[in-house]
Design an enzyme around this catalytic site. Structure first.
Site, PDB file in Angstrom:
ATOM      1  N   CYS A  65     -19.561  36.143 -14.203  1.00 32.10           N
ATOM      2  CA  CYS A  65     -19.558  36.445 -15.682  1.00 32.10           C
ATOM      3  C   CYS A  65     -17.101  35.956 -15.970  1.00 32.10           C
ATOM      4  CB  CYS A  65     -19.599  36.612 -16.083  1.00 32.10           C
ATOM      5  SG  CYS A  65     -20.154  38.565 -15.759  1.00 32.10           S
ATOM      6  N   GLU A  83     -17.099  44.630  -9.994  1.00 29.30           N
ATOM      7  CA  GLU A  83     -15.758  43.853  -9.996  1.00 29.30           C
ATOM      8  C   GLU A  83     -14.008  45.210  -9.308  1.00 29.30           C
ATOM      9  OE1 GLU A  83     -14.833  44.292 -14.908  1.00 29.30           O
ATOM     10  OE2 GLU A  83     -16.849  46.572 -14.808  1.00 29.30           O
ATOM     11  N   HIS A 105      -7.625  40.401 -22.716  1.00 27.25           N
ATOM     12  CA  HIS A 105      -9.020  40.369 -23.790  1.00 27.25           C
ATOM     13  C   HIS A 105      -8.405  39.494 -24.773  1.00 27.25           C
ATOM     14  CE1 HIS A 105     -11.673  43.111 -21.928  1.00 27.25           C
ATOM     15  NE2 HIS A 105     -12.158  42.617 -21.206  1.00 27.25           N
ATOM     16  N   ASN A 139     -12.919  38.934 -13.413  1.00 24.66           N
ATOM     17  CA  ASN A 139     -10.729  39.653 -14.049  1.00 24.66           C
ATOM     18  C   ASN A 139     -10.272  40.384 -13.806  1.00 24.66           C
ATOM     19  OD1 ASN A 139     -11.428  37.303 -15.350  1.00 24.66           O
ATOM     20  ND2 ASN A 139     -12.453  38.378 -17.292  1.00 24.66           N
ATOM     21  N   ASP A 140     -11.310  41.328 -13.748  1.00 27.06           N
ATOM     22  CA  ASP A 140     -10.938  42.864 -13.295  1.00 27.06           C
ATOM     23  C   ASP A 140     -11.419  42.456 -11.085  1.00 27.06           C
ATOM     24  OD1 ASP A 140     -10.466  45.188 -14.986  1.00 27.06           O
ATOM     25  OD2 ASP A 140     -12.474  44.445 -15.807  1.00 27.06           O
TER      26      ASP A 140
HETATM   27  C1  PEP Z   1     -14.458  40.770 -15.338  1.00 31.16           C
HETATM   28  O1  PEP Z   1     -13.978  41.356 -15.222  1.00 31.16           O
HETATM   29  O2  PEP Z   1     -14.508  39.429 -14.840  1.00 31.16           O
HETATM   30  C2  PEP Z   1     -15.371  40.956 -16.078  1.00 31.16           C
HETATM   31  C3  PEP Z   1     -16.017  39.625 -16.977  1.00 31.16           C
HETATM   32  O3  PEP Z   1     -14.728  41.572 -17.924  1.00 31.16           O
HETATM   33  P1  PEP Z   1     -13.961  41.763 -18.669  1.00 31.16           P
HETATM   34  O4  PEP Z   1     -12.924  40.509 -18.828  1.00 31.16           O
HETATM   35  O5  PEP Z   1     -14.600  42.519 -19.975  1.00 31.16           O
HETATM   36  O6  PEP Z   1     -13.269  42.827 -18.095  1.00 31.16           O
HETATM   37 MG    MG Z   2     -14.405  43.576 -16.061  1.00 31.39          MG
END
Ligand code: PEP
Ligand code: MG
Length: 596
Positions: free
Chosen positions: A511, A440, A201, A463-464
């Site tokens: 996203c 995710e 993050h 991302n996750d």
């Molecule tokens: C993700 O996991 O891809 C996501 C968009 O959320 P975060 O990065 O906050 O986990």
């Molecule tokens: Mg996430």
């Protein structure tokens, strides 16, 4: 992690040192090195001469006095009893224990500066204490660490070279988003961090702030001293210590062109479409009205991901229902018709409680996100009430993070329905937010059909997804080579989720950070993605790129990699296709750092 190889510039008689790093936030920063370690400056060793001993001891004594004054001030404010006890222990350590005399001896005998002596002696004390069999004693080692940090901060305060500033390059061990926000206020030129991955993050936030950051640089203090000139190359991933004049002018020139192409082409008005006329919806990931405004000017329609836990960082504590209502109403007013998708709190139990004892062994696999919402429902219900109230007359939708199967959707929906019922019964006006699920977790990919049939839209959190699918910690730069966005398993998962959304006839928004990285744009579009949500600073280059490619060619490209078994083969194929067919769309800066 293996220490990366260093190289010296032969043209400069070896004075310049180059250290490879991982670029996580694009840009070039040139400044003077300042070390920060968590909340205290990381001490650097300086040898002193015999005549310097008295001066160093005088600095130490002033730091002790300053720390005691601080403790008196802190304990005079209303504090819980436990905090008062801690301040009492800290004063005793400073005034009556052997810690300070031992630090003085270290300065005298080993002829080192006060900072280094504090570090050496406090480490000895805390190691000894930690090893004690009696946990009443071993638990107290943190008090020594706290006192040492306070002394180091006091010394740094008397030496402005430690406090950062607009010509500084900050060197840190690890960066938390809240700390990054604070540091960004002093407008440093760049940050070098030991830890952190591309999708951490803090890295995501640094990209939003346009602050160059590199990570994965270990033991840099062996090669650099406070105040040394340093260049951070957040494009190719390199740190140049004590650079030559030639390097400085080369990088100053490169810096001028970093963001030049970050403007939306003037021919791109309104919607974003591919050359063969397929519309791609572009949204922004943000929780700030002013960032949304910038994104709107760049052509974004609405907020695709509002990470609601960011309010924790801003307020420093759990926000009340009314505070949340105010925040959600404000963002919804800014986004208007285009709307905002609010993701419910995606936090771990340690973060929610603020209690260090609640920190789990594996927080990313633990009691977090909607698991916590289902276990401790009071804060989830408060959030849902705030969203329902704010959505009256506003376009707000709800996104549920970390869904692992459709049963969680049923349980969470019934809580939402109960809150709707209660509010309506009490005469409180509410809206009708749509409900979306974040995909995710691998089990959510495998049951995406069932989930898609029970929600209004899907969000793909890559991302996750990469983290959980490949069992690789997204925040740990030591395993960055295993964090393979182009792994065939990831690509097949994206395809499955796109198909599930299409079958259920609901929208899918991508996203994760891939959505804002041009290298992956043809891949996502070829896989059938039609909605992308990203960092504000990615919008221009992604829109320019989309308008230069066709959906059909992107789909053919995907067909051509469907039998590839490794991420490396897929990356090579994409790179060579871009160079051969779309070289004008992929300048070298977009190809050299594929994740930025
Ligand atoms: C993700 O996991 O891809 C996501 C968009 O959320 P975060 O990065 O906050 O986990
Ligand atoms: Mg996430």
């Amino acid at each position: 992690m293996q220490e990366k190889a260093l190289s010296r510039d032969p043209a400069d008689g070896g004075s310049e040192i180059r250290i490879p790093a991982t670029a996580v936030s694009r840009g070039i920063g040139i400044g003077r090195a300042v070390f920060l370690n968590g909340d205290s400056p990381l001490p650097i060793k300086h040898d002193i001469i015999q005549d310097g001993i008295d001066g160093e001891i005088e600095r130490l004594q002033q730091a002790v006095q300053h720390s005691l004054d601080e403790i008196i001030e802190l304990s005079s404010a209303p504090t819980p009893d436990s905090a008062a006890d801690i301040f009492g222990v800290h004063s005793l350590i400073l005034e009556s224990s052997s810690l300070i005399p031992d630090i003085e001896t270290e300065i005298r005998v080993n002829l080192v500066n006060a900072e280094w002596a504090i570090r050496t002696v406090s480490q000895k004390y805390s190691t000894r204490q930690r090893a004690a069999a009696d946990h009443h004693i071993s638990d107290k080692y943190l008090d020594v660490v706290d006192v040492a940090n306070r002394l180091l901060n006091a010394l740094a305060g008397s030496d402005s070279s430690h406090s950062g500033g607009s010509d500084s390059v900050l060197i840190v061990t690890e960066l938390m988003p809240s700390r990054l926000m604070e540091l960004a206020k002093t407008a440093p030129k760049a940050i070098i961090s030991e830890h952190g991955g591309w999708t951490s993050h803090s890295s995501i936030l640094a990209r939003e702030l346009k602050l160059p950051v590199v990570t994965g640089v270990r033991n840099i203090e062996r090669h650099i001293s406070v105040g040394d000139a340093v260049i951070v190359d957040g494009i190719n991933g390199e740190v140049i210590i004590r650079p030559t004049e030639t390097s400085i002018s080369q990088f100053l020139e490169a810096n001028l062109i970093v963001y030049v192409s970050d403007e939306v082409s003037p021919t791109l008005n309104g919607k974003t479409t591919t050359k063969d006329g397929v519309e791609i919806v572009i949204r922004v990931n943000t929780d700030a009205p002013e960032i949304f405004q910038q994104a709107k000017e760049q052509g974004a329609s609405g907020i695709g991901l509002y990470r609601s836990e960011a309010i924790f960082d801003r307020m420093g504590s759990f926000p009340s229902e009314d505070e949340q209502y105010a925040a959600y109403t404000q963002i919804a007013a800014a986004t208007g018709e285009a709307g905002v998708r609010i993701r419910t709190f995606d936090v771990g139990v340690g973060q929610l409680s603020g209690d260090a004892k609640m920190v789990e062994k594996n927080p990313s696999l633990g009691l977090r996100s909607i698991r916590l919402s289902l276990t401790d429902q009071s804060y989830f219900r408060a959030q849902i009430r705030a969203i329902l109230r704010a959505s009256c007359g506003n376009k707000i939708d709800i996104v549920l993070p970390m869904i692992s199967g459709v049963n969680e959707i049923f349980r969470l929906r019934s809580i939402i329905d109960e809150e709707k019922y209660e509010l309506t019964a009490a005469g409180v006006p509410i809206g009708e937010p749509l409900l979306g699920a974040m995909i995710e977790v691998p089990s959510a990919v495998m049951t995406a059909n069932e989930i898609a049939q029970n929600v209004d839209f899907l969000c793909l959190g890559t991302n996750d997804l990469v983290q959980y699918l490949l069992a690789v910690d997204r925040d740990n730069e030591a395993v960055a080579d295993w964090y393979q966005t182009l792994h065939p398993a990831v690509i097949r998962s994206i395809r499955e989720v796109v198909e599930a959304a299409n079958q259920a006839n609901i929208p899918l928004n991508i996203c994760g950070e891939v959505a804002g990285s041009p290298f992956y744009t043809p891949l996502l579009i070829g896989l059938g993605a039609r909605e992308l949500s990203m960092n504000v600073n990615s919008i221009p280059s992604i829109r320019n790129l989309i308008s230069g490619i066709t959906c059909s060619e992107a789909a053919q490209l995907i067909d051509s990699i469907s039998s590839y078994a490794t991420a490396a083969e897929i990356e090579d194929k994409l790179r060579s296709h871009y160079l051969e067919n779309w070289s004008e769309l992929f300048p070298s800066r977009l190809l050299s750092a594929k994740n930025l």
